[in-house]
Design a protein around this motif. Structure first.
Motif, short mmCIF file in Angstrom:
data_model
loop_
_atom_site.label_atom_id
_atom_site.label_comp_id
_atom_site.label_asym_id
_atom_site.label_seq_id
_atom_site.Cartn_x
_atom_site.Cartn_y
_atom_site.Cartn_z
N ARG A 41 37.96 51.03 84.92
CA ARG A 41 38.02 52.27 83.85
C ARG A 41 36.86 53.36 84.29
N PRO A 42 37.31 54.57 84.37
CA PRO A 42 36.40 55.51 85.01
C PRO A 42 35.54 56.07 83.84
N SER A 43 34.72 56.63 84.16
CA SER A 43 33.81 57.35 82.86
C SER A 43 33.49 58.78 83.24
N SER A 44 34.00 59.61 82.68
CA SER A 44 33.89 61.07 83.08
C SER A 44 33.13 61.66 82.02
N THR A 45 32.77 63.12 82.13
CA THR A 45 32.15 63.80 81.46
C THR A 45 32.88 65.19 81.39
N VAL A 46 33.67 65.59 80.53
CA VAL A 46 34.56 66.99 80.89
C VAL A 46 34.47 67.48 79.50
N PRO A 47 35.06 68.87 79.61
CA PRO A 47 35.04 69.92 78.43
C PRO A 47 36.03 69.42 77.19
N THR A 48 36.93 68.70 77.58
CA THR A 48 37.91 68.27 76.59
C THR A 48 37.42 67.32 75.65
N GLN A 49 36.24 66.42 76.03
CA GLN A 49 35.84 65.51 74.97
C GLN A 49 35.11 66.50 74.07
N SER A 50 34.10 67.35 74.34
CA SER A 50 33.47 68.15 73.24
C SER A 50 34.49 68.80 72.42
N LEU A 51 35.56 69.42 73.11
CA LEU A 51 36.62 70.22 72.18
C LEU A 51 37.25 69.16 71.16
N GLU A 52 37.52 67.83 71.68
CA GLU A 52 38.17 66.92 70.74
C GLU A 52 37.36 66.46 69.56
N LEU A 53 35.87 66.55 69.67
CA LEU A 53 34.90 66.25 68.90
C LEU A 53 34.81 67.49 67.74
N LEU A 54 35.13 68.50 68.25
CA LEU A 54 34.82 69.80 67.68
C LEU A 54 35.96 70.00 66.84
N ASN A 55 37.48 69.95 67.27
CA ASN A 55 38.51 70.51 66.38
C ASN A 55 39.48 69.42 66.17
#
Length: 238
Positions: free
Chosen positions: A132-146
C-alpha cells in the motif's frame, strides 16, 4: 506468524519513539537507520474509524453483513442502501446506525471505491495490492475540508462535547484529549478558547442577521473539532 509479530513488536527497534535530534538528523537525514520510529500516516480505513471514534458515533458491532455502498446524488460512492427510482437515487433508506460500523465491514467493489477512503491511498483492487502506498496530495485536505461525512462527524463531536459541559475551556480540553490522546499546553488552550469564542460571536451575528435557528455554540465547537481531525497530529502516528 503470531510469534514473528510478537518478536517484531516487542523489539527495541520497533518500540522507539519518533522524536528526532540534531545528531541523528546529521548522520541519517534520509531515515535509513533504526534509531527512531518513522512517523506514519494512518491507513485510509483507520482514518475513517478514528473520526467515528472521537465523534462518539463508532458502532463496534462484530461480524454481520457487509455495509453496502451506493452513489449519492453528486455521483460519489458513499455508505448506504441503493434505492433506485427509474434509474435515479430515490429517498434515503435508514440504515439504523449500520453506516457507522468499522471500515473493515464496508463493502469492497472495484467499481465503487468509497469516496471518504479513496484519497488516503485506498488499496488498488485490480490487480491484487501487494504494497500500500502512502502519499500526500491536495485531495486529502479537500476531503477533510468539504466532505459531508467529515463535517457531519465534526458536528457529532461537538454535540458530544457540549453535552458533557457548556464551558468552552472544558470543551476544547476534552476535544484535544480525545483527538490527540494528550493534554494541551496553556498556550494551545488560550488559542483554542479564543478561536471558539470568536467563532461563536461571528456565527451568532450571522444567524441573527439571516434569522436562522441553527445553534452557533455547537457549530463553533464543530469548526474547532473539524480543524483537529484535519490536522497532522490526528492523521499521523508518532
Amino acid at each position: 506468524m503470531k510469534y514473528i509479530h510478537r518478536l517484531i513488536m516487542t523489539s527495541m527497534a520497533y518500540q522507539q519513539t519518533s522524536t528526532r535530534n540534531e545528531k541523528g538528523n546529521t548522520v541519517d537525514r534520509q531515515k535509513r537507520l533504526l534509531w527512531s520510529m518513522p512517523i506514519r500516516r494512518m491507513e485510509s480505513e483507520v482514518v475513517r474509524d478514528a473520526i467515528l471514534a472521537v465523534s462518539g458515533m463508532l458502532d463496534q458491532q462484530m461480524e454481520g453483513q457487509a455495509i453496502p455502498v451506493m452513489a449519492d446524488r453528486t455521483g460519489q460512492w458513499v455508505v448506504g442502501k441503493e434505492n433506485l427510482n427509474a434509474g435515479r437515487p430515490g429517498p434515503v433508506i435508514d440504515m439504523e446506525g449500520q453506516q457507522y460500523r468499522r471500515s473493515l465491514y464496508v463493502q469492497v467493489r472495484r467499481s465503487r471505491p468509497l469516496a471518504v477512503l479513496e484519497p488516503f491511498d485506498l488499496p488498488a483492487l485490480a490487480p491484487n495490492c501487494t504494497k500500500r502506498p502512502s502519499s500526500t496530495v491536495p485531495t486529502q485536505s479537500l476531503e477533510l475540508l468539504n466532505s459531508d461525512f467529515v463535517t457531519a462527524q465534526a458536528r457529532f463531536f461537538a454535540v458530544r462535547l457540549t453535552n458533557q459541559s457548556q464551558d468552552i475551556e472544558a470543551q476544547v480540553t476534552q476535544a484535544w484529549r480525545l483527538a490527540f490522546s494528550k493534554e494541551m499546553s496553556e498556550q494551545e488552550k488560550v488559542a483554542a478558547i479564543d478561536f471558539v469564542t470568536q467563532m461563536q460571536a461571528l456565527l451568532t451575528k450571522q444567524y441573527d442577521d439571516k434569522q436562522l435557528d441553527d445553534d452557533p455554540i455547537i457549530d463553533a465547537v464543530a469548526v474547532f473539532c473539524q480543524a483537529l481531525i484535519s490536522s497532522n497530529q490526528f492523521l499521523y502516528i508518532e
